[in-house]
Design a protein around this motif. Structure first.
Motif, PDB file in Angstrom:
ATOM      1  N   ILE A 149      38.279   0.794  55.814  1.00  0.00           N
ATOM      2  CA  ILE A 149      37.204   1.767  55.961  1.00  0.00           C
ATOM      3  C   ILE A 149      35.894   1.056  56.268  1.00  0.00           C
ATOM      4  CG2 ILE A 149      35.842   3.520  54.760  1.00  0.00           C
ATOM      5  CD1 ILE A 149      38.673   4.422  55.468  1.00  0.00           C
ATOM      6  N   ASN A 160      46.677   3.319  58.016  1.00  0.00           N
ATOM      7  CA  ASN A 160      46.389   4.126  56.831  1.00  0.00           C
ATOM      8  C   ASN A 160      47.282   5.364  56.767  1.00  0.00           C
ATOM      9  OD1 ASN A 160      44.414   2.310  56.151  1.00  0.00           O
ATOM     10  ND2 ASN A 160      42.693   3.644  56.668  1.00  0.00           N
ATOM     11  N   LYS A 166      34.464   4.870  48.719  1.00  0.00           N
ATOM     12  CA  LYS A 166      34.549   3.751  49.653  1.00  0.00           C
ATOM     13  C   LYS A 166      33.634   3.960  50.859  1.00  0.00           C
ATOM     14  CE  LYS A 166      39.339   2.588  48.459  1.00  0.00           C
ATOM     15  NZ  LYS A 166      40.739   2.549  48.936  1.00  0.00           N
ATOM     16  N   LEU A 204      38.250   7.727  48.277  1.00  0.00           N
ATOM     17  CA  LEU A 204      37.846   7.552  49.670  1.00  0.00           C
ATOM     18  C   LEU A 204      36.350   7.802  49.838  1.00  0.00           C
ATOM     19  CD1 LEU A 204      38.509   7.182  52.685  1.00  0.00           C
ATOM     20  CD2 LEU A 204      38.906   9.642  52.780  1.00  0.00           C
ATOM     21  N   GLY A 253      39.255  -1.410  50.139  1.00  0.00           N
ATOM     22  CA  GLY A 253      38.731  -0.466  51.111  1.00  0.00           C
ATOM     23  C   GLY A 253      38.252  -1.166  52.370  1.00  0.00           C
ATOM     24  N   GLU A 286      42.813  10.538  45.468  1.00  0.00           N
ATOM     25  CA  GLU A 286      42.667   9.791  46.719  1.00  0.00           C
ATOM     26  C   GLU A 286      41.382  10.179  47.436  1.00  0.00           C
ATOM     27  OE1 GLU A 286      47.208   8.998  48.283  1.00  0.00           O
ATOM     28  OE2 GLU A 286      46.427  11.041  48.368  1.00  0.00           O
TER      29      GLU A 286
END
Length: 229
Positions: free
Chosen positions: A179, A65, A151, A148, A176, A144
């Protein structure tokens, strides 16, 4: 011989209970081997070698990532796209999505190095637990960061990766899955996923933090100032 020297050095550092860090610009087999070796020495030293495979998988995902986030910024800069502009961001991600997944990072090493887009892994540990932080030298944009958070929130609601994949597709930046995988793996070794955090720092970096308690005396940095998340 170089890997043997690295292993010997890491062993000495761990025995002295000293924190250490590893920095790189592109993720390759050599970096992966060094990180895996470091995780193995730390966890085995404290009698938790059974966690090595899971923790390394989580850390590798976060390294990917980080390097992908850095490469994304290089591509945006080279194509004169403003990554902080939502319209330009969506345009860029549509254009670069497949490239980011297939790119040879080594081809972009000179640009990553000259622009200072590094990834750094920091290890802190004691008999009470381990803290691993993966920094990349680029802060998340507001978009972003928002995506995130969504997610992470969704991943916390699932117990298996297949269900997450089926129900939570994301056409812009994948599903995602990385994650969600980390959340599921931590649950699998009975570590509260709340010990996994990602956020911007006040030093113009993004940090992903994994904390693995060994005892009730472990002190988390979840509430420390300067890190969102």
């Amino acid at each position: 011989m170089e890997m043997e020297l690295f292993s010997h050095t890491i062993a000495e550092i761990v025995e002295q209970k000293q924190p250490f860090k590893l920095r790189f610009y592109v993720l390759n087999e050599d970096v992966e081997h060094r990180v895996e070796e470091a995780i193995n020495y730390v966890f085995s030293y404290y009698g938790h070698g059974e966690m090595v495979g899971v923790i390394y998988t989580c850390v590798k995902e976060l390294m990917i990532n980080g390097t992908k986030a850095n490469l994304k910024r290089v591509l945006f800069e080279e194509n004169n796209l403003d990554i902080n502009n939502e319209e330009a961001y969506i345009q860029g991600m549509i254009s670069f999505r497949n490239y980011l997944n297939e790119a040879s990072y080594a081809d972009h090493l000179p640009a990553l190095r000259s622009k200072g887009y590094w990834v750094e892994i920091r290890f802190e540990y004691s008999e009470d637990g381990v803290r691993i932080e993966i920094f990349n030298h680029a802060q998340m944009t507001d978009l972003e960061n928002k995506r995130l958070r969504e997610k992470l929130k969704k991943a916390m609601q699932y117990e298996d990766i297949a269900s997450y994949y089926i129900e939570q597709g994301d056409e812009l930046e994948g599903a995602g899955m990385g994650i969600a995988l980390i959340v599921m793996l931590l649950k699998g070794i009975e570590v509260d996923p709340a010990y996994f955090r990602i956020g911007n720092t006040t030093q113009n970096t993004t940090v992903a933090r994994l904390e693995i308690p060994f005892t009730e005396n472990f002190h988390s940095l979840r509430d420390r100032k300067g890190v969102q998340g």
